[in-house]
Design an enzyme around this catalytic site. Structure first.
Site, PDB file in Angstrom:
ATOM      1  N   GLU A 139      10.040 -17.398 -32.876  1.00  0.00           N
ATOM      2  CA  GLU A 139      11.340 -17.110 -32.237  1.00  0.00           C
ATOM      3  C   GLU A 139      12.413 -18.105 -32.643  1.00  0.00           C
ATOM      4  O   GLU A 139      13.525 -18.068 -32.120  1.00  0.00           O
ATOM      5  CB  GLU A 139      11.212 -16.977 -30.712  1.00  0.00           C
ATOM      6  CG  GLU A 139      10.357 -17.999 -30.030  1.00  0.00           C
ATOM      7  CD  GLU A 139      10.122 -17.730 -28.544  1.00  0.00           C
ATOM      8  OE1 GLU A 139      10.680 -16.784 -27.976  1.00  0.00           O
ATOM      9  OE2 GLU A 139       9.371 -18.503 -27.952  1.00  0.00           O
ATOM     10  N   ASP A 181      14.683 -14.331 -28.511  1.00  0.00           N
ATOM     11  CA  ASP A 181      15.175 -15.632 -28.970  1.00  0.00           C
ATOM     12  C   ASP A 181      15.404 -15.656 -30.472  1.00  0.00           C
ATOM     13  O   ASP A 181      16.327 -16.320 -30.938  1.00  0.00           O
ATOM     14  CB  ASP A 181      14.177 -16.736 -28.581  1.00  0.00           C
ATOM     15  CG  ASP A 181      14.387 -17.171 -27.146  1.00  0.00           C
ATOM     16  OD1 ASP A 181      15.543 -17.405 -26.765  1.00  0.00           O
ATOM     17  OD2 ASP A 181      13.393 -17.244 -26.397  1.00  0.00           O
ATOM     18  N   HIS A 232       0.824  -1.215   0.000  1.00  0.00           N
ATOM     19  CA  HIS A 232       0.000   0.000   0.000  1.00  0.00           C
ATOM     20  C   HIS A 232       0.850   1.253   0.000  1.00  0.00           C
ATOM     21  O   HIS A 232       0.499   2.265  -0.595  1.00  0.00           O
ATOM     22  CB  HIS A 232      -0.926   0.004   1.217  1.00  0.00           C
ATOM     23  CG  HIS A 232      -2.099  -0.891   1.032  1.00  0.00           C
ATOM     24  ND1 HIS A 232      -2.863  -1.341   2.076  1.00  0.00           N
ATOM     25  CD2 HIS A 232      -2.630  -1.404  -0.084  1.00  0.00           C
ATOM     26  CE1 HIS A 232      -3.812  -2.116   1.594  1.00  0.00           C
ATOM     27  NE2 HIS A 232      -3.693  -2.174   0.288  1.00  0.00           N
ATOM     28  N   CYS A 289       6.744  -9.113 -29.135  1.00  0.00           N
ATOM     29  CA  CYS A 289       6.815  -9.023 -27.674  1.00  0.00           C
ATOM     30  C   CYS A 289       8.247  -9.102 -27.145  1.00  0.00           C
ATOM     31  O   CYS A 289       8.460  -9.059 -25.940  1.00  0.00           O
ATOM     32  CB  CYS A 289       5.948 -10.095 -27.026  1.00  0.00           C
ATOM     33  SG  CYS A 289       6.482 -11.754 -27.435  1.00  0.00           S
TER      34      CYS A 289
HETATM   35  C1  PEP Z   1      11.442 -13.532 -26.734  1.00  0.00           C
HETATM   36  O1  PEP Z   1      12.144 -14.521 -26.904  1.00  0.00           O
HETATM   37  O2  PEP Z   1      11.539 -12.492 -27.420  1.00  0.00           O
HETATM   38  C2  PEP Z   1      10.434 -13.524 -25.670  1.00  0.00           C
HETATM   39  C3  PEP Z   1       9.581 -12.539 -25.533  1.00  0.00           C
HETATM   40  O3  PEP Z   1      10.455 -14.572 -24.809  1.00  0.00           O
HETATM   41  P1  PEP Z   1      11.472 -14.723 -23.568  1.00  0.00           P
HETATM   42  O4  PEP Z   1      12.266 -13.469 -23.478  1.00  0.00           O
HETATM   43  O5  PEP Z   1      10.609 -14.983 -22.391  1.00  0.00           O
HETATM   44  O6  PEP Z   1      12.269 -15.907 -23.995  1.00  0.00           O
HETATM   45 MG    MG Z   2      11.588 -16.398 -26.000  1.00  0.00          MG
END
Ligand code: PEP
Ligand code: MG
Length: 571
Positions: free
Chosen positions: A428, A452, A186, A499
């Site tokens: 990836e 990756d 909090h 991502c």
């Molecule tokens: C990635 O490989 O870009 C990814 C988002 O996965 P992590 O970093 O968890 O391997």
């Molecule tokens: Mg990855």
């Protein structure tokens, strides 16, 4: 230099004030006149409720209704008939009011404290605060008042309870440093709402400082510098200025849709690793969760989380995001993420071995329990399933078949779920990229995991700093892999997000716009930066930049060129 957890951003520069909360001391006694003792209790409860309501009004005016709700929650706990009944029962049995309050509160505290989740732990801390304050009201003791304070005060305490923080002389506080509490406590929530830099969880701070000492704290990195020299203070003043300038400029993008300079829509989503990170995604104005790394639910514990525990986490994320997408990646264990209780055989090349979906194909039961949890939780929001480390089409078919079987089971048992839940593939590995046209026919969406994808495309270990000269998203092969993946997704009409960390690199933004990326999934702190970057480019300008990069062969040359374009575009 000391270090804690950066819990509320900004740089605090000022003078130490050590705050010690005195524990209320009372003499335990037997009472004969129980009516009189009950009257004492009721009077103390009345004054507790009055002062707490006053504090809540102050907080509501300064920080907002949600933050005031923390204090109003204390009033509600106190009005709970079970709590009142138990305390009064002890008093009727001859216990003094202070001891009755202490014993019953302790009973609740030990129940809450034994649970693992952050929320219930927080309830234990609330109960502890309430107990100590109510006993002080019974004894007529003053509560800790952080008001009035001298200008530029940095408060250092073992712990700052919501009631202490609420009564604060805000304008004179330059920062908080505490020994207890983490990002979701909090104190952290209030510090962020009041816009006060805070570093929490700093072991030993109270004994390391004394009143009046000069001190600096960095609420982003968690750094603390006691008695800084002149040049250090100047350096932090510059960081402070830069932080506020950047933030001011970015605030303009809060609550705005993500569009490029032509008005074309994109979305900026958040990468998260646990349930409480969902709050950060909301606070940062993310348009959803683009990557929930669920393996963190499996690490740092002695046994595997069961279906119900996972279901509750995913449902909570779905509910909190109220209809916005939440992409749940099935667990990506193996590689550098070892799970001791799974007793995985050690491998000569763990990054090329039993990792993520590969582990699931060999041990399907763990995946089945996770998929059941996600499907059940899908009745509560827009949850999506994302499969990591796919390198072969049968891996995707394997997961889709399993999802089909679970759906049949759930239907038979009349358990609600989203029939149209989307199933996506992480791109990836070079193999996934080279077969992206085939995978796109079987997937509802793609998510490019550049962390990756770079590692496997360049055959360069992502954790080895000596591989830095090869490990770069700007290598022509990696850029081609990204462009190819996006174009296969477009040809099949499925959306594509990124991502990996590269999604948050402003240098890459015009290329991604040009290639046709739909969503950028980044850490909550980068949401507004990327929304701003996207808004700076027209499609035509992005295409020109991408065309120029096309003719270049060296990552350093590409980066240099992209840097020059950022500068030019900023003018
Ligand atoms: C990635 O490989 O870009 C990814 C988002 O996965 P992590 O970093 O968890 O391997
Ligand atoms: Mg990855």
């Amino acid at each position: 230099m000391l270090k804690g957890t950066g819990a509320s951003g900004g740089i605090g520069i000022g003078y130490v004030k050590v705050v010690r909360d005195q524990k209320p001391v009372y003499e335990r006694r037997r009472v004969r006149n129980t009516d009189e003792e009950l009257k004492r209790l009721h009077n103390a409860v009345k004054s507790f409720v009055e002062t707490t309501e006053q504090l809540a009004e102050k907080v509501e005016a300064e920080a907002g209704k949600k933050e005031a709700g923390i204090l109003r929650g204390h009033i509600m706990i106190l009005k709970d008939p079970v709590l009142a009944y138990e305390i009064e029962k002890l008093i009727n049995g001859g216990e003094c009011a202070e001891a009755a309050v202490e014993q019953i509160c302790n009973m609740f505290i030990s129940v809450f404290a034994s649970k693992d989740d952050d929320l219930t732990q927080q309830r234990a801390a609330d109960m502890e605060d309430l107990k100590s304050r109510l006993i002080k009201h019974l004894l007529g003791m003053d509560e800790v008042r952080l008001s009035p304070l001298l200008p530029d005060t940095v408060i250092c305490a073992r712990e700052l309870t919501p009631s202490m923080t609420a009564g604060l002389d805000r304008k004179n506080v330059a920062g908080f440093i505490t020994e207890k509490g983490g990002e979701t406590s909090h104190c952290a929530i209030l510090a962020r709402a009041l816009d006060i830099p805070a570093v929490l969880g700093t072991e030993g701070i109270v004994n390391r400082v004394c009143d009046g000492q000069r001190i600096i704290l960095d609420g982003e990195t968690g750094e603390i510098i006691i008695q800084p020299d002149k040049s250090t203070e100047e350096k932090f003043r510059r960081i402070q200025e830069d932080y506020y300038n950047r933030r001011e400029l970015l605030r303009h993008y809060l609550g705005k849709p993500t569009t490029d300079a032509d008005g074309n829509r994109f979305s900026v989503l958040c990468n998260i690793g646990n349930d409480s990170d969902v709050n950060k995604a909301i606070d940062s104005d993310g348009e959803g969760v683009g990557l929930f790394r669920t393996e963190f639910l499996y690490l740092d514990r002695k046994t595997e989380p069961d279906e119900q525990e996972q279901f509750e986490v995913y449902r909570s994320a779905a509910l909190k995001m109220s209809g916005k997408p939440v992409v749940i990646r099935t667990f990506d264990i193996g590689g550098d993420k070892e799970v001791p209780y799974l007793e995985m055989d050690s491998e000569a090349n763990p990054f090329l071995g039993i990792r993520a979906i590969r582990y699931c194909c060999i041990h399907p039961e763990m995946l089945r329990s996770q998929l059941r949890a996600i499907l059940r939780a899908s009745a509560f929001g827009d949850l999506r399933i994302l499969i990591p480390m796919v390198s072969d089409i049968p891996e995707l078919i394997f997961v889709k078949n399993m999802i089909g079987e679970i759906k049949t089971e759930l239907r038979e048992k009349d358990i609600a779920f989203n029939e149209d839940i989307k199933v996506g593939v992480m791109i990836e590995t070079p193999s996934a990229c080279l077969t992206a046209d085939i995978l796109a026919k079987e997937s509802d969406f793609f998510s490019i995991g550049t962390n990756d994808l770079i590692q496997y495309t360049m055959a360069a270990d992502r954790g080895n700093s000596q591989m830095g000269y090869l490990y770069s998203v700007f290598k022509p092969s990696v850029l081609r892999a990204i462009r190819h993946t996006i174009s296969c997704a477009k040809a099949e009409g499925i959306p594509v997000e990124m991502c990996g960390e590269a999604a948050a690199d402003p240098l890459l933004t015009p290329l991604l716009i040009s290639y046709g990326l739909d969503s950028f999934s980044v850490s909550p702190t980068s949401v507004l930066t990327i929304r701003k970057e996207i808004s700076r480019y027209t499609k035509q300008r992005s295409d020109e930049i991408a065309a120029a990069v096309e003719g270049m062969t060296d990552a350093e040359e590409i980066k240099k060129y992209l840097r020059s374009q950022i500068m030019e575009n900023a003018e």
